[in-house]
Scaffold this motif. Structure first.
Motif, mmCIF file in Angstrom:
data_model
loop_
_atom_site.group_PDB
_atom_site.id
_atom_site.type_symbol
_atom_site.label_atom_id
_atom_site.label_comp_id
_atom_site.label_asym_id
_atom_site.label_seq_id
_atom_site.Cartn_x
_atom_site.Cartn_y
_atom_site.Cartn_z
ATOM 1 N N ALA A 1 0.848 -1.192 0.000
ATOM 2 C CA ALA A 1 0.000 0.000 0.000
ATOM 3 C C ALA A 1 0.885 1.244 0.000
ATOM 4 O O ALA A 1 1.856 1.320 0.762
ATOM 5 C CB ALA A 1 -0.914 0.010 1.223
ATOM 6 N N CYS A 2 0.549 2.196 -0.822
ATOM 7 C CA CYS A 2 1.262 3.476 -0.863
ATOM 8 C C CYS A 2 1.027 4.197 0.468
ATOM 9 O O CYS A 2 -0.108 4.315 0.920
ATOM 10 C CB CYS A 2 0.746 4.311 -2.027
ATOM 11 S SG CYS A 2 1.468 5.976 -2.107
ATOM 12 N N MET A 3 2.083 4.684 1.086
ATOM 13 C CA MET A 3 1.942 5.366 2.376
ATOM 14 C C MET A 3 1.360 6.768 2.240
ATOM 15 O O MET A 3 0.943 7.345 3.236
ATOM 16 C CB MET A 3 3.294 5.429 3.089
ATOM 17 C CG MET A 3 3.757 4.103 3.602
ATOM 18 S SD MET A 3 5.227 4.328 4.592
ATOM 19 C CE MET A 3 5.928 2.713 4.521
ATOM 20 N N LEU A 4 1.305 7.294 1.029
ATOM 21 C CA LEU A 4 0.732 8.627 0.840
ATOM 22 C C LEU A 4 -0.751 8.561 0.498
ATOM 23 O O LEU A 4 -1.563 9.226 1.128
ATOM 24 C CB LEU A 4 1.500 9.393 -0.236
ATOM 25 C CG LEU A 4 1.155 10.853 -0.411
ATOM 26 C CD1 LEU A 4 1.300 11.621 0.908
ATOM 27 C CD2 LEU A 4 2.046 11.485 -1.471
ATOM 28 N N CYS A 5 -1.140 7.719 -0.463
ATOM 29 C CA CYS A 5 -2.549 7.683 -0.871
ATOM 30 C C CYS A 5 -3.292 6.431 -0.422
ATOM 31 O O CYS A 5 -4.512 6.421 -0.365
ATOM 32 C CB CYS A 5 -2.675 7.835 -2.389
ATOM 33 S SG CYS A 5 -2.153 6.381 -3.340
ATOM 34 N N GLU B 1 10.665 2.021 0.483
ATOM 35 C CA GLU B 1 10.617 3.021 1.550
ATOM 36 C C GLU B 1 9.253 3.681 1.691
ATOM 37 O O GLU B 1 8.881 4.099 2.786
ATOM 38 C CB GLU B 1 11.656 4.116 1.308
ATOM 39 C CG GLU B 1 13.072 3.695 1.564
ATOM 40 C CD GLU B 1 14.036 4.849 1.414
ATOM 41 O OE1 GLU B 1 13.637 6.010 1.629
ATOM 42 O OE2 GLU B 1 15.199 4.588 1.077
ATOM 43 N N CYS B 2 8.513 3.804 0.598
ATOM 44 C CA CYS B 2 7.285 4.606 0.602
ATOM 45 C C CYS B 2 5.999 3.804 0.450
ATOM 46 O O CYS B 2 4.925 4.372 0.304
ATOM 47 C CB CYS B 2 7.357 5.669 -0.481
ATOM 48 S SG CYS B 2 8.730 6.807 -0.259
ATOM 49 N N LEU C 1 6.100 7.634 5.923
ATOM 50 C CA LEU C 1 7.076 8.062 4.934
ATOM 51 C C LEU C 1 8.350 8.524 5.631
ATOM 52 O O LEU C 1 8.291 9.084 6.732
ATOM 53 C CB LEU C 1 6.520 9.227 4.109
ATOM 54 C CG LEU C 1 5.433 8.906 3.098
ATOM 55 C CD1 LEU C 1 4.894 10.188 2.477
ATOM 56 C CD2 LEU C 1 5.944 7.971 2.017
ATOM 57 N N PRO C 2 9.514 8.334 4.986
ATOM 58 C CA PRO C 2 10.770 8.826 5.548
ATOM 59 C C PRO C 2 10.739 10.355 5.717
ATOM 60 O O PRO C 2 10.075 11.062 4.941
ATOM 61 C CB PRO C 2 11.818 8.419 4.509
ATOM 62 C CG PRO C 2 11.183 7.301 3.745
ATOM 63 C CD PRO C 2 9.707 7.585 3.754
ATOM 64 N N ILE D 1 2.517 20.529 0.653
ATOM 65 C CA ILE D 1 1.653 19.366 0.808
ATOM 66 C C ILE D 1 1.825 18.852 2.226
ATOM 67 O O ILE D 1 2.931 18.475 2.629
ATOM 68 C CB ILE D 1 2.004 18.256 -0.210
ATOM 69 C CG1 ILE D 1 1.789 18.770 -1.632
ATOM 70 C CG2 ILE D 1 1.187 17.000 0.054
ATOM 71 C CD1 ILE D 1 2.343 17.862 -2.704
ATOM 72 N N HIS D 2 0.739 18.863 2.988
ATOM 73 C CA HIS D 2 0.791 18.396 4.375
ATOM 74 C C HIS D 2 0.570 16.891 4.403
ATOM 75 O O HIS D 2 -0.485 16.411 4.006
ATOM 76 C CB HIS D 2 -0.273 19.112 5.215
ATOM 77 C CG HIS D 2 -0.322 18.656 6.631
ATOM 78 N ND1 HIS D 2 0.694 18.910 7.527
ATOM 79 C CD2 HIS D 2 -1.245 17.934 7.304
ATOM 80 C CE1 HIS D 2 0.383 18.371 8.683
ATOM 81 N NE2 HIS D 2 -0.787 17.769 8.583
ATOM 82 N N TYR D 3 1.581 16.161 4.852
ATOM 83 C CA TYR D 3 1.501 14.704 4.942
ATOM 84 C C TYR D 3 0.754 14.301 6.202
ATOM 85 O O TYR D 3 1.097 14.709 7.298
ATOM 86 C CB TYR D 3 2.907 14.105 4.952
ATOM 87 C CG TYR D 3 2.953 12.629 5.290
ATOM 88 C CD1 TYR D 3 2.275 11.700 4.507
ATOM 89 C CD2 TYR D 3 3.683 12.174 6.377
ATOM 90 C CE1 TYR D 3 2.325 10.343 4.813
ATOM 91 C CE2 TYR D 3 3.735 10.816 6.688
ATOM 92 C CZ TYR D 3 3.061 9.915 5.905
ATOM 93 O OH TYR D 3 3.106 8.571 6.206
ATOM 94 N N ARG D 4 -0.288 13.505 6.013
ATOM 95 C CA ARG D 4 -1.036 12.935 7.140
ATOM 96 C C ARG D 4 -0.888 11.427 7.066
ATOM 97 O O ARG D 4 -1.415 10.808 6.139
ATOM 98 C CB ARG D 4 -2.493 13.342 7.061
ATOM 99 C CG ARG D 4 -2.670 14.846 7.267
ATOM 100 C CD ARG D 4 -4.084 15.309 7.154
ATOM 101 N NE ARG D 4 -4.938 14.604 8.076
ATOM 102 C CZ ARG D 4 -6.218 14.334 7.837
ATOM 103 N NH1 ARG D 4 -6.772 14.720 6.702
ATOM 104 N NH2 ARG D 4 -6.949 13.710 8.720
#
Length: 111
Positions: free
Chosen positions: A8-12, A44-45, A87-88, A100-103
């Motif tokens: 799974a993508c850690m961003l989306c 990593e991501c 995410l790193p 872009i605010h990472y949640r």
């Protein structure tokens, strides 16, 4: 159906095989995370550890589930409800530099 190769993508939160992330990249985040052709970036991501599955169809704009998971407007596909991992920090810093605010999708982010 998931296999050990699914991540799974850690961003989306989209779920794809490791090979798909490597060859095609992430359909939502490729311009930000640059997975295509970079196995270490994919490792990593993305995370092999995730919980729950949601199928996002073509018409996600009216879906409360899509809004709740923050995936409305993303491409159709299978998405994880929760992605274990973050995410790193260098990537988080890069995202913040792009405003872009990472949640994190690991259940710790509060609305």
């Amino acid at each position: 159906m998931s296999t050990k190769a699914d991540r799974a993508c850690m961003l989306c939160g989209i779920i794809q095989s490791m090979k798909s992330f490597r060859t095609k990249g992430c359909p939502n985040c490729e311009s930000l995370l640059h997975f295509s052709g970079d196995s270490s970036q994919v490792a990593e991501c993305t995370s092999p550890s995730y919980e729950g599955l949601v199928a996002l169809g073509q018409d996600s704009k009216g879906s409360w589930v899509a809004r709740w998971l923050r995936i409305d407007g993303f491409v159709p596909g299978l998405y994880a409800v929760k992605v274990n991992g973050r995410l790193p920090l260098d990537i988080v810093d890069t995202l913040e530099g792009l405003d872009i605010h990472y949640r994190p999708r690991d259940g710790t982010a509060e609305d």
